[in-house]
Motif scaffolding. Structure first.
Motif, mmCIF file in Angstrom:
data_model
loop_
_atom_site.group_PDB
_atom_site.id
_atom_site.type_symbol
_atom_site.label_atom_id
_atom_site.label_comp_id
_atom_site.label_asym_id
_atom_site.label_seq_id
_atom_site.Cartn_x
_atom_site.Cartn_y
_atom_site.Cartn_z
ATOM 1 N N LEU A 174 0.868 -1.179 0.000
ATOM 2 C CA LEU A 174 0.000 0.000 0.000
ATOM 3 C C LEU A 174 0.902 1.224 0.000
ATOM 4 O O LEU A 174 1.779 1.365 0.858
ATOM 5 C CB LEU A 174 -0.909 0.012 1.226
ATOM 6 N N GLU A 175 0.696 2.102 -0.968
ATOM 7 C CA GLU A 175 1.564 3.252 -1.169
ATOM 8 C C GLU A 175 0.780 4.549 -0.975
ATOM 9 O O GLU A 175 -0.270 4.729 -1.593
ATOM 10 C CB GLU A 175 2.159 3.192 -2.579
ATOM 11 N N LYS A 176 1.301 5.438 -0.154
ATOM 12 C CA LYS A 176 0.655 6.707 0.135
ATOM 13 C C LYS A 176 1.569 7.862 -0.270
ATOM 14 O O LYS A 176 2.721 7.936 0.160
ATOM 15 C CB LYS A 176 0.333 6.800 1.642
ATOM 16 N N LEU A 177 1.070 8.749 -1.129
ATOM 17 C CA LEU A 177 1.814 9.944 -1.525
ATOM 18 C C LEU A 177 1.508 11.097 -0.572
ATOM 19 O O LEU A 177 0.407 11.203 -0.024
ATOM 20 C CB LEU A 177 1.447 10.365 -2.946
ATOM 21 N N TRP A 178 2.508 11.968 -0.414
ATOM 22 C CA TRP A 178 2.349 13.162 0.419
ATOM 23 C C TRP A 178 2.623 14.386 -0.448
ATOM 24 O O TRP A 178 3.768 14.669 -0.778
ATOM 25 C CB TRP A 178 3.321 13.135 1.601
ATOM 26 N N ARG A 179 1.532 15.065 -0.873
ATOM 27 C CA ARG A 179 1.707 16.209 -1.767
ATOM 28 C C ARG A 179 1.322 17.501 -1.038
ATOM 29 O O ARG A 179 0.460 17.496 -0.195
ATOM 30 C CB ARG A 179 0.821 16.074 -2.987
#
Length: 469
Positions: free
Chosen positions: A464-469
């Motif tokens: 599970l991959e979470k981006l932080w923008r």
């Protein structure tokens, strides 16, 4: 269209008896030998890594790739019309080859040049595509040519160089769909991210493996420096033996420097706090990479006995890739000097064919893989008489901006030593559930011969991959 994310089936390296998770990424990247990974056990029948050189994005069936798709076509010379017809039929490799020959004879209209440039890019002929696009950057199709150049940068892993080009196109044409999509994909790759992974594997020698990994990756302001911090825990066991280990890993890569150096440092967090590390450089426009380091062999072997002994290995490796008209050839050699006084040498030569008898999504491949050892150890696969396998198979890849999927099947035959008939199947993909959240998985299974006996193994990983923008 040139905006879709190129899917990479690899470098795919799934472990035969490895529990450490591997995430399927859509970017063309090669990482250092992660000391928590096992380069000695992977998707090939012989047990080494499967090197699949990715082919570039190909438009879906029915997409012409022509700047004149919805415009009445002018009358053309027969050889020019043939290029248009090949393009409409989706035969982009023929468009690139015949189009270059036609352009060498005499200057062609810019619309035809763009069709040829697109086809070269879509079929992985990056150098020739760059030259073709550069001829158009000051003409009628300047925006399309610049988007094509940006896509080539992004497909090569240089999203930091692609993003400014997309922005420049959008400053001149704010509604350019290709530039908007390309910028979104580049921004996604440049964003900081945290990945949670779990994996499991087993084999017919009764070795079981489980792992959990947390990885955080980010870049500097310019996007050319990549940094990672990772912690992972593994559990390996046999019916009468169980070992566990947790480690902390730091990685650094600078894409802006001449040799694009990469460094990895790793240390177990328990009682055996030995520092492991690797360094890699790239030469000849990334066609050659050289690596060296001291690796955690006990963990790489994915064997509880090897891990309990705290085995380490000095490593030297080299990889070279070269493109030909008929396909892309990739070779690799890895030398491991292990602290139990054993020495392992793995070699592989892999040809990814440009011939596509089943359509643009499928690519045949063939190769040879060997493994030699100074002596046989019960703690990891070490064929004293050597092992050599000839294999052939088919790779299929499908993708869009928000998902990708690959599958690979192959069959192998014994060349010499501790080898035999074999087969393997692997697959995986990634699905973006939202703009900032993605789920990915990989699976793999194989059957071969080791120690003159049938050998089977399988593994699966979910991330599970979470981006932080």
């Amino acid at each position: 269209m040139l905006v879709s994310q190129p899917f990479v089936g690899g470098v795919v390296s799934l472990s035969v008896v490895l529990s450490v998770p591997l995430v399927s990424h859509a970017q063309t990247k090669e990482t250092l030998p992660n000391t928590s990974l096992n380069p000695t056990n992977a998707t090939m029948p012989l047990g080494g890594p499967l090197f699949i050189v990715p082919f570039k994005y190909l438009p879906p069936s029915g997409t012409s790739g022509s700047p004149e798709a919805d415009v009445p076509q002018p009358k053309r010379k027969p050889e020019q019309q043939r290029i248009i017809d090949l393009n409409t039929a989706g035969n982009y490799r023929a468009v690139g080859t015949e189009g270059l020959a036609l352009m060498a004879k005499e200057k062609q209209e810019e619309d035809l040049q763009l069709i040829v440039a697109n086809s070269l890019a879509w079929t992985g002929r990056a150098k020739e595509a760059v030259t073709a696009y550069q001829r158009l950057v000051k003409g009628k199709y300047a925006n399309e040519a610049n988007v094509g150049l940006a896509n080539l940068q992004r497909w090569s892993g240089r999203d930091d160089l692609a993003a400014p080009v997309y922005r420049a196109v959008l400053s001149a044409a704010s509604t350019n769909a290709d530039a908007l999509d390309g910028l979104e994909l580049a921004t996604r790759e440049l964003s900081p991210r945290t990945t949670f992974s779990v994996g499991a594997s087993s084999d017919s020698s009764e070795v079981q493996n489980r792992s959990n990994t947390i990885n955080h990756r980010w870049r500097d302001k310019g996007g050319s420096t990549i940094m990672e911090i990772e912690t992972s825990a593994v559990k390996n066991w046999l019916p009468d033996t169980e070992t566990r280990q947790q480690d902390l890993t730091l990685r650094y890569e600078n894409l802006a420097l001449e040799l694009k150096p990469s460094v990895e440092l790793s240390m177990p967090t328990g009682t055996n706090r030995t520092l492991y590390g690797s360094v890699r450089i790239k030469l000849a426009e990334d066609a050659v990479s050289l690596s060296a380091g001291r690796l955690n062999w006990g963990r790489m072997a994915a064997n509880p006995n090897a891990l309990a002994l705290g085995l380490a290995a000095s490593h030297l490796g080299a990889t070279a890739t070269h493109g030909f008209v008929f396909g892309t050839l990739r070779g690799r050699v890895d030398y491991y000097d292990i602290t139990d006084n054993n020495r392992i040498v793995n070699t592989s030569v892999h040809l990814a064919s440009n011939w596509r008898p089943l359509g643009n999504h499928f690519r045949p491949f063939v190769g040879v893989q060997t493994r030699t050892a100074q002596f046989t150890s019960p703690n990891y696969w070490s064929p004293e008489m050597g092992s050599g396998t000839l294999y052939a198979g088919l790779l299929g890849e499908w993708e869009s901006a928000d998902w990708n999927f690959y599958t690979s099947v192959q069959s192998g035959a014994r060349l010499y030593g501790d080898a035999g008939k074999s087969w393997s199947i692997s697959g995986g993909g990634k699905r973006w559930l939202s703009d900032d959240l993605a789920l990915s998985m990989t699976f793999w299974a194989m059957e071969s011969v080791r120690d003159s006996a049938a050998y089977k193994a399988q593994s699966a990983t979910f991330s599970l991959e979470k981006l932080w923008r």
